[in-house]
Enzyme design. Structure first.
Site, PDB file in Angstrom:
ATOM      1  CE  LYS A 138     -57.106 -32.726   4.417  1.00 12.83           C
ATOM      2  NZ  LYS A 138     -58.078 -33.287   3.718  1.00 12.83           N
ATOM      3  CD  GLU A 193     -64.182 -35.068   5.045  1.00 15.63           C
ATOM      4  OE1 GLU A 193     -64.470 -34.256   5.953  1.00 15.63           O
ATOM      5  OE2 GLU A 193     -63.436 -34.735   3.953  1.00 15.63           O
ATOM      6  CE  LYS A 242     -62.806 -32.054  -1.180  1.00 13.20           C
ATOM      7  NZ  LYS A 242     -63.427 -32.447   0.115  1.00 13.20           N
TER       8      LYS A 242
HETATM    9  O1  LIG Z   1     -63.102 -29.655   3.897  1.00 19.16           O
HETATM   10  C1  LIG Z   1     -62.410 -29.075   4.107  1.00 19.16           C
HETATM   11  O2  LIG Z   1     -62.866 -28.794   5.306  1.00 19.16           O
HETATM   12  C2  LIG Z   1     -61.283 -28.316   3.824  1.00 19.16           C
HETATM   13  C3  LIG Z   1     -60.711 -28.882   2.489  1.00 19.16           C
HETATM   14  C4  LIG Z   1     -60.031 -30.098   2.178  1.00 19.16           C
HETATM   15  O3  LIG Z   1     -59.872 -30.853   3.163  1.00 19.16           O
HETATM   16  C5  LIG Z   1     -59.508 -30.789   1.010  1.00 19.16           C
HETATM   17  C6  LIG Z   1     -59.281 -29.719   0.010  1.00 19.16           C
HETATM   18  C7  LIG Z   1     -58.654 -30.263  -1.175  1.00 19.16           C
HETATM   19  C8  LIG Z   1     -58.767 -31.276  -1.305  1.00 19.16           C
HETATM   20  C9  LIG Z   1     -59.169 -32.330  -0.418  1.00 19.16           C
HETATM   21  C10 LIG Z   1     -59.791 -32.017   0.660  1.00 19.16           C
HETATM   22  C11 LIG Z   1     -60.360 -33.181   1.403  1.00 19.16           C
HETATM   23  O4  LIG Z   1     -61.333 -32.918   2.277  1.00 19.16           O
HETATM   24  O5  LIG Z   1     -60.005 -34.267   1.418  1.00 19.16           O
HETATM   25 MG   LIG Z   2     -61.845 -35.192   2.732  1.00 15.41          MG
END
Ligand SMILES: O=C(O)CCC(=O)c1ccccc1C(=O)O
Ligand SMILES: [Mg+2]
Length: 310
Positions: A138, A193, A242
């Site tokens: 992140k 992302e 998701k």
């Molecule tokens: O997608 C992944 O690799 C892990 C999950 C993840 O990053 C995530 C998990 C919960 C809420 C938001 C996010 C996101 O992708 O921003």
């Molecule tokens: Mg994300």
């Protein structure tokens, strides 16, 4: 034939709490659904809302479950409004589970979620030893300067066949995104992302044409309605899906089959109930070139997960 509905609200803490650009996330809350029919078949589903991503809130989902009759019919599953996309997924996956409870046979490889910040520089190692080959880090959590410094250390220390993807959670400026992408190109980052906010579609599209590093939309495409909107406006990069908040699984299947969009499936920290349904869909639809974002169980303690007994 009507189905009997039972539901139970759950909550469980993350160990350790999860840090993202949106702040610190301490606990997951959601709803476990149990459907049964007159022949004794049972199906489980989970509603795992993510309101800051644009899904309904837990309170709205609870309200929807409360006002549902305890006897529901197939037509009710199709009548759940698009504004309740996590409810759509929960009810439909429970219904699919009741009809066909088999788990997916072979799921795609998982990407492991690293801790934000400097901790990632040491945390990847035990995840590598557990077998993960793709890592997600992140960004937009600390200062640009600090994070660029860390990624320049992290990327070269990973083994040759490891991949690193970055997730900015909509937190960069135009200038910051350009700085990041220049570095991503240098370091052969797998993809970046959601560098910019949801309301910056044109800028995201422009960015996606200026660098080698692929861009993935996530917050911009939380629901199937948004996926369709971005596809219609010309997005041909990666769509992070998701499943738990996307809406009706069957509608997503049809859209993916019609358009052949590039998808990377991702978890929202579901319990094993929602995870099973999400993995089933990921196995069917996720682009085989990308690991799916379900390597998140090291953030959860099995002992505190809710038991599936409604
Ligand atoms: O997608 C992944 O690799 C892990 C999950 C993840 O990053 C995530 C998990 C919960 C809420 C938001 C996010 C996101 O992708 O921003
Ligand atoms: Mg994300």
């Amino acid at each position: 034939m009507p189905y009997k509905l039972q539901f139970q609200v759950y909550q469980y803490p993350f160990y350790p709490p999860l840090q993202t650009r949106y702040g610190i996330w301490e606990q997951r809350e959601g709803i476990i659904l149990r459907l049964s029919d007159e022949t004794g078949r049972v199906g489980w589903g989970e509603i795992a809302p993510l309101p800051w991503f644009g899904s309904e809130t837990l309170a709205q989902a609870v309200e929807y479950c409360r006002q549902s009759s305890t006897e529901i019919n197939e037509s009710d599953f199709w009548a759940i409004p698009d504004s309740l996309s996590a409810c759509q997924f929960g009810f439909h996956s429970a219904w699919e589970d009741l009809q066909n409870p088999s788990p997916p046979l072979t799921t795609p490889a998982f990407s492991a979620l690293l801790p934000a910040g400097e901790e990632a520089l040491s945390a990847w190692h035990s995840l590598w030893q557990q077998g993960y080959r793709t890592f997600k880090w992140k960004i937009g959590v600390y200062s640009l300067e600090q994070e660029l410094n860390w990624v320049r250390q992290l990327a070269p220390m990973l083994p040759q066949d490891a991949k690193l993807r970055l997730d900015a959670n909509a937190g960069l400026t135009w200038e910051g995104a350009n700085q990041w992408l220049a570095v991503c190109d240098e370091l052969a980052i797998e993809f970046l992302e959601q560098p910019l906010p949801v309301n910056s579609f044109d800028a995201l599209l422009a960015l996606s044409k200026q660098y080698q590093t692929p861009l993935a939309l996530d917050e911009s495409v939380a629901t199937l309605t948004q996926i369709k909107y971005c596809y219609d406006r010309g997005w041909r990069g990666i769509f992070v899906v998701k499943p738990s908040i996307v809406g009706i699984p069957q509608d997503l299947r049809e859209f993916c089959q019609q358009t052949q969009i590039r998808t990377v499936f991702s978890s929202v920290f579901e319990t094993p109930v929602g995870r099973k349904a999400a993995l089933k869909l990921a196995t069917e639809l996720s682009d085989p070139n990308y690991a799916i974002g379900f390597g998140v169980n090291h953030w959860l303690k099995a002992e505190v997960l809710p038991q599936c007994q409604v």
